[in-house]
Enzyme design. Sequence first.
Site, PDB file in Angstrom:
ATOM      1  N   TYR A  65       2.012   0.546   4.224  1.00 17.43           N
ATOM      2  CA  TYR A  65       1.769  -0.668   3.435  1.00 17.43           C
ATOM      3  C   TYR A  65       0.313  -0.693   2.955  1.00 17.43           C
ATOM      4  O   TYR A  65       0.034  -0.914   1.767  1.00 17.43           O
ATOM      5  CB  TYR A  65       2.072  -1.906   4.291  1.00 17.43           C
ATOM      6  CG  TYR A  65       1.911  -3.218   3.553  1.00 17.43           C
ATOM      7  CD1 TYR A  65       2.880  -3.666   2.665  1.00 17.43           C
ATOM      8  CD2 TYR A  65       0.787  -4.020   3.742  1.00 17.43           C
ATOM      9  CE1 TYR A  65       2.731  -4.876   1.984  1.00 17.43           C
ATOM     10  CE2 TYR A  65       0.632  -5.226   3.068  1.00 17.43           C
ATOM     11  CZ  TYR A  65       1.612  -5.652   2.192  1.00 17.43           C
ATOM     12  OH  TYR A  65       1.468  -6.837   1.519  1.00 17.43           O
ATOM     13  N   SER A 111      -3.455  -6.827  -1.689  1.00 15.42           N
ATOM     14  CA  SER A 111      -3.374  -7.543  -0.414  1.00 15.42           C
ATOM     15  C   SER A 111      -4.736  -7.520   0.259  1.00 15.42           C
ATOM     16  O   SER A 111      -5.583  -6.669  -0.065  1.00 15.42           O
ATOM     17  CB  SER A 111      -2.361  -6.833   0.487  1.00 15.42           C
ATOM     18  OG  SER A 111      -2.379  -7.376   1.786  1.00 15.42           O
TER      19      SER A 111
END
Length: 275
Positions: A158, A145
């Site tokens: 995350y 990401s």
Amino acid sequence: MAIPQLQGKQVLITGAASGIGRASVLAFARQGANIIASDLHLDSLQGLQQEVQALGVDCLIYAVDVSDNNAMAAFAKEVQQQVGAPDVLFNNAGIAYMGKFLDSGLEQWQRIINVNLMGVVHGCYHFLPLMLAAGGPRQVVNVSSTASYAPSPSMASYAASKFAVAGFCDVLRMELHGSQIGVTDVCPGVINTAITASGAAPSMQGEQIQRLQAYYIKEGCSPDVVANDVVNAVMAGKTLVLTGPYSRLLYHLKRVSRRLLFRLTVKTAPKLGYL
Ligand SMILES: NC(=O)c1ccc[n+]([C@@H]2O[C@H](COP(=O)([O-])OP(=O)(O)OC[C@H]3O[C@@H](n4cnc5c(N)ncnc54)[C@H](O)[C@@H]3O)[C@@H](O)[C@H]2O)c1
């Protein structure tokens, strides 16, 4: 390793029922690749299977939880029996969790690490030996990401899971150097998918979540953008894919000035819904 021609290749995609996974299934199928699609529930994949078959390629679907090591081992055995080793292994399945570190229970850390990191590890651990034994040019594609280098507040677990995926990709790529298997790290920016609904701390419910979701709807791009970039990266054998809004900008900004990136992120976070 570049795979310039995807016609007839076997492409395995986890988390295929929604968002980036679903769009990637269709993008690879349009190139003539056969698809092995997995997600948590079979019924979420049945419509997609029909869409893919209508494009004239094969599509096998499986219900597999990527965080379950035994299930992933059995999945690899089953795929080997059905179609052999995948030419492309796309470890895409992932979940989000939003909430400030001290407002969040530690149990969600385990869940995020199990899915986002161990899901990728399980995929590589069980499918890579098959891919190496089969020989020929093949590609592992792991989704990290933009949060793997430029995270925002409220995404501690995350971001930690995605930093770990990026580090794992770097090491795996070195260990596979000299083989015919390449490793691609995909870093999407803001993509308008269902992921913003996958989990949040109680302190972040309501108005703040709505603000964040509105930001993803307004600024986020379609998952088709990521899917097309992934297909092109596999065909060209690219190692890093910076795709979607802010991904490339933040990558370079961090290299120029970590201080500026920090100040910009902290300043914009409340407006965007991260704080
Ligand atoms: N949407 C974004 O802005 C964005 C940005 C950067 C990275 N990513 C990453 O892209 C990947 C795909 O996310 P998305 O945005 O398409 O989200 P999404 O929620 O639309 O799709 C994720 C899919 O993964 C599946 N999944 C979740 N847990 C699973 C498990 N344990 N086993 C198997 N399947 C599971 C879900 O059922 C869903 O179909 C994730 O790894 C995510 O972290 C997304």
